[in-house]
Design a protein around this motif. Structure first.
Motif, PDB file in Angstrom:
ATOM      1  N   ILE A   1       0.852  -1.202   0.000  1.00  0.00           N
ATOM      2  CA  ILE A   1       0.000   0.000   0.000  1.00  0.00           C
ATOM      3  C   ILE A   1       0.885   1.249   0.000  1.00  0.00           C
ATOM      4  CG2 ILE A   1      -1.648   1.345   1.376  1.00  0.00           C
ATOM      5  CD1 ILE A   1      -2.839  -1.384   2.313  1.00  0.00           C
ATOM      6  N   GLU A   2       1.954   1.185   0.787  1.00  0.00           N
ATOM      7  CA  GLU A   2       2.857   2.335   0.880  1.00  0.00           C
ATOM      8  C   GLU A   2       3.563   2.601  -0.446  1.00  0.00           C
ATOM      9  OE1 GLU A   2       5.320   1.219   4.163  1.00  0.00           O
ATOM     10  OE2 GLU A   2       3.733   1.597   5.626  1.00  0.00           O
ATOM     11  N   GLU A   3       3.718   1.564  -1.270  1.00  0.00           N
ATOM     12  CA  GLU A   3       4.400   1.729  -2.551  1.00  0.00           C
ATOM     13  C   GLU A   3       3.492   2.280  -3.653  1.00  0.00           C
ATOM     14  OE1 GLU A   3       7.934  -1.632  -2.186  1.00  0.00           O
ATOM     15  OE2 GLU A   3       6.228  -2.008  -3.491  1.00  0.00           O
ATOM     16  N   LEU A   4       2.206   2.382  -3.349  1.00  0.00           N
ATOM     17  CA  LEU A   4       1.321   2.940  -4.371  1.00  0.00           C
ATOM     18  C   LEU A   4       1.719   4.394  -4.624  1.00  0.00           C
ATOM     19  CD1 LEU A   4      -2.152   1.602  -3.140  1.00  0.00           C
ATOM     20  CD2 LEU A   4      -0.797   0.733  -5.060  1.00  0.00           C
ATOM     21  N   PRO A   5       1.675   4.832  -5.871  1.00  0.00           N
ATOM     22  CA  PRO A   5       1.969   6.238  -6.155  1.00  0.00           C
ATOM     23  C   PRO A   5       1.027   7.133  -5.344  1.00  0.00           C
ATOM     24  CG  PRO A   5       1.652   4.982  -8.187  1.00  0.00           C
ATOM     25  CD  PRO A   5       1.284   4.080  -7.073  1.00  0.00           C
TER      26      PRO A   5
ATOM     27  N   GLU B   1      -0.733   9.694  -5.845  1.00  0.00           N
ATOM     28  CA  GLU B   1      -2.049  10.102  -6.347  1.00  0.00           C
ATOM     29  C   GLU B   1      -3.039   8.936  -6.284  1.00  0.00           C
ATOM     30  OE1 GLU B   1       0.684   9.987  -8.102  1.00  0.00           O
ATOM     31  OE2 GLU B   1       0.379   9.173 -10.123  1.00  0.00           O
ATOM     32  N   LEU B   2      -2.524   7.700  -6.438  1.00  0.00           N
ATOM     33  CA  LEU B   2      -3.413   6.539  -6.291  1.00  0.00           C
ATOM     34  C   LEU B   2      -3.780   6.348  -4.822  1.00  0.00           C
ATOM     35  CD1 LEU B   2      -2.415   3.340  -8.312  1.00  0.00           C
ATOM     36  CD2 LEU B   2      -4.550   4.613  -8.350  1.00  0.00           C
ATOM     37  N   TYR B   3      -2.768   6.442  -3.965  1.00  0.00           N
ATOM     38  CA  TYR B   3      -2.996   6.289  -2.525  1.00  0.00           C
ATOM     39  C   TYR B   3      -4.131   7.202  -2.073  1.00  0.00           C
ATOM     40  CZ  TYR B   3      -1.864   5.729   2.468  1.00  0.00           C
ATOM     41  OH  TYR B   3      -1.923   5.456   3.808  1.00  0.00           O
ATOM     42  N   ASP B   4      -4.134   8.409  -2.603  1.00  0.00           N
ATOM     43  CA  ASP B   4      -5.122   9.390  -2.156  1.00  0.00           C
ATOM     44  C   ASP B   4      -6.476   9.265  -2.844  1.00  0.00           C
ATOM     45  OD1 ASP B   4      -3.737  10.599  -0.155  1.00  0.00           O
ATOM     46  OD2 ASP B   4      -2.959  12.235  -1.381  1.00  0.00           O
TER      47      ASP B   4
ATOM     48  N   MET C   1       7.001  -3.199  -9.686  1.00  0.00           N
ATOM     49  CA  MET C   1       5.629  -3.473 -10.056  1.00  0.00           C
ATOM     50  C   MET C   1       4.602  -2.430  -9.729  1.00  0.00           C
ATOM     51  SD  MET C   1       6.538  -5.033  -7.079  1.00  0.00           S
ATOM     52  CE  MET C   1       5.860  -3.650  -6.354  1.00  0.00           C
ATOM     53  N   PRO C   2       4.928  -1.491  -8.868  1.00  0.00           N
ATOM     54  CA  PRO C   2       3.943  -0.413  -8.749  1.00  0.00           C
ATOM     55  C   PRO C   2       3.794   0.267 -10.107  1.00  0.00           C
ATOM     56  CG  PRO C   2       5.532  -0.293  -6.961  1.00  0.00           C
ATOM     57  CD  PRO C   2       6.028  -1.322  -7.937  1.00  0.00           C
TER      58      PRO C   2
ATOM     59  N   GLN D   1       1.051  -1.472 -12.266  1.00  0.00           N
ATOM     60  CA  GLN D   1      -0.324  -1.118 -11.932  1.00  0.00           C
ATOM     61  C   GLN D   1      -0.578   0.375 -12.146  1.00  0.00           C
ATOM     62  OE1 GLN D   1      -0.554   0.868  -9.370  1.00  0.00           O
ATOM     63  NE2 GLN D   1       1.149   0.389  -8.068  1.00  0.00           N
ATOM     64  N   HIS D   2       0.504   1.157 -12.016  1.00  0.00           N
ATOM     65  CA  HIS D   2       0.347   2.591 -12.242  1.00  0.00           C
ATOM     66  C   HIS D   2      -0.112   2.833 -13.672  1.00  0.00           C
ATOM     67  CE1 HIS D   2       2.241   6.856 -12.321  1.00  0.00           C
ATOM     68  NE2 HIS D   2       0.928   6.882 -12.258  1.00  0.00           N
TER      69      HIS D   2
ATOM     70  N   ALA E   1      -3.748   1.965 -13.997  1.00  0.00           N
ATOM     71  CA  ALA E   1      -4.650   2.957 -13.418  1.00  0.00           C
ATOM     72  C   ALA E   1      -4.670   4.206 -14.297  1.00  0.00           C
ATOM     73  CB  ALA E   1      -4.218   3.294 -12.006  1.00  0.00           C
TER      74      ALA E   1
ATOM     75  N   TYR F   1     -12.046  -2.428  -9.827  1.00  0.00           N
ATOM     76  CA  TYR F   1     -11.420  -3.041  -8.649  1.00  0.00           C
ATOM     77  C   TYR F   1     -12.199  -4.276  -8.174  1.00  0.00           C
ATOM     78  CZ  TYR F   1      -8.324   0.855  -8.851  1.00  0.00           C
ATOM     79  OH  TYR F   1      -7.381   1.738  -9.307  1.00  0.00           O
TER      80      TYR F   1
ATOM     81  N   TYR G   1      -7.669   9.816   7.307  1.00  0.00           N
ATOM     82  CA  TYR G   1      -6.434  10.610   7.397  1.00  0.00           C
ATOM     83  C   TYR G   1      -6.519  11.561   8.594  1.00  0.00           C
ATOM     84  CZ  TYR G   1      -5.296   9.200   2.555  1.00  0.00           C
ATOM     85  OH  TYR G   1      -4.993   8.521   1.415  1.00  0.00           O
TER      86      TYR G   1
END
Lengths: 104, 212
Positions: A57-61, A63-66, B1-2, B5-6, B9, B26, B137
């Motif tokens: 999850i932390e490795e998600l870019p 903008e995707l994370y958000d 690999m991010p 998937q990036h 997306a 998803y 958050y």
């Protein structure tokens, strides 16, 4: 730590506004994602661990994370790690996603 | 690999898309993953139903039973504070599943609050799934900096004379708060006490009151 070198998930001590107490009922598809995670981690010989899920999850870019919702982040992390470990491969996974889409 | 998937997306973000269309992707990704893992023999469809049923069956009522027992049985409370997971497991047959549960106790001097700043680690198997605010958050960021202010968002005011301790959870270590037993409950049986104990009181964002 300077805020500009923080990763997206590392938000302890920042100020992201007041807490909203609205809650939503978990949906069936979200439960399925949660179940896949538990079935992969809660076993004698785990295929992945909770720490690994978090790392994914932390490795998600940022903008995707958000922009993703909670369980959307989970399934992105899960599939990335399953591919990384060779449990599934990206091509077959994407093929299956397209097949499911075609069936709708 | 991010990156893989990036890119994927990214394909989806070229045109404005409806939230449900995006969610559709998803959902299909989840179902494709499930189907592949079943075919590969990682688990069965039956395992899937069973684990969902197991998690659906976990709720704050389990944690409330533990708290009520701790209120009425001081030697148990002492063991619980010393060895959280083992005590729940061995003496109440409640399996918190995770590697360890640390039990902390509210007193007239100290109020405890639990968070997971990095993610959403929570004692799911003794409190049920976490509420949305626990994963927000706003809560994750602010509660370690200004816990009293965040508690105000919950309508909870902690006496300035009491210390507020915030505990940050990890994947392998989750927390359970034993709230303070309210006055006027002397002689109450455990099951009646347990009814007073809500989810938020065991995370530390609320205190137990008879009016609950």
């Amino acid at each position: 730590m300077s805020d500009d070198i923080r990763q997206q998930h590392d938000m302890g001590g920042l100020d992201k506004g007041p807490v909203t107490l609205d809650e939503h009922e978990i949906e069936p598809w979200e439960k399925r994602i949660e179940a896949i995670m538990r079935l992969c981690s809660m076993r004698e010989d785990p295929i992945l661990t909770v720490d690994e899920l978090r790392r994914g999850i932390e490795e998600l870019p940022a903008e995707l994370y958000d922009t993703l919702t909670y369980y959307e982040r989970w399934i992105m992390s899960l599939t990335n790690i399953l591919v990384e470990k060779g449990v599934v491969n990206r091509t077959e996974l994407e093929e299956r996603v397209r097949e499911l889409e075609a069936m709708e | 690999m991010p990156h893989e998937q990036h890119e994927h997306a990214h394909d989806h973000s070229h045109a404005p898309i409806q939230a449900d269309e995006r969610q559709g992707y998803y959902q299909r990704l989840a179902d494709a993953t499930r189907n592949l893992l079943i075919e590969k023999g990682v688990f069965t469809a039956g395992d899937m139903r069973a684990i969902i049923e197991k998690i659906d069956g976990r709720s704050p009522a389990l944690g409330a039973r533990i708290v009520a027992r701790a209120w009425t049985d001081p030697p148990f409370r002492k063991r619980l504070l010393a060895r959280g997971k083992q005590t729940m497991l061995e003496e109440m047959d409640i399996d918190p599943v995770v590697a360890d549960i640390v039990v902390v106790e509210n007193t007239p001097d100290v109020h405890n609050v639990v968070v997971c700043t990095l993610c959403s680690c929570y004692p799911v198997f003794i409190l049920g799934r976490p509420p949305d605010w626990y994963k927000s958050y706003a809560y994750r960021s602010r509660v370690v900096r200004n816990p009293r202010g965040v508690l105000q968002d919950f309508g909870t005011t902690i006496d300035p004379a009491r210390e507020v301790r915030v505990h940050d959870s990890t994947a392998d270590m989750r927390y359970l708060v034993i709230p303070m037993r309210p006055d006027g409950t002397d002689g109450w049986p455990e099951d009646k006490l347990a009814e007073l104990v809500t989810r938020d009181t065991m995370v530390g964002t609320a205190e137990v009151s008879i009016a609950n």
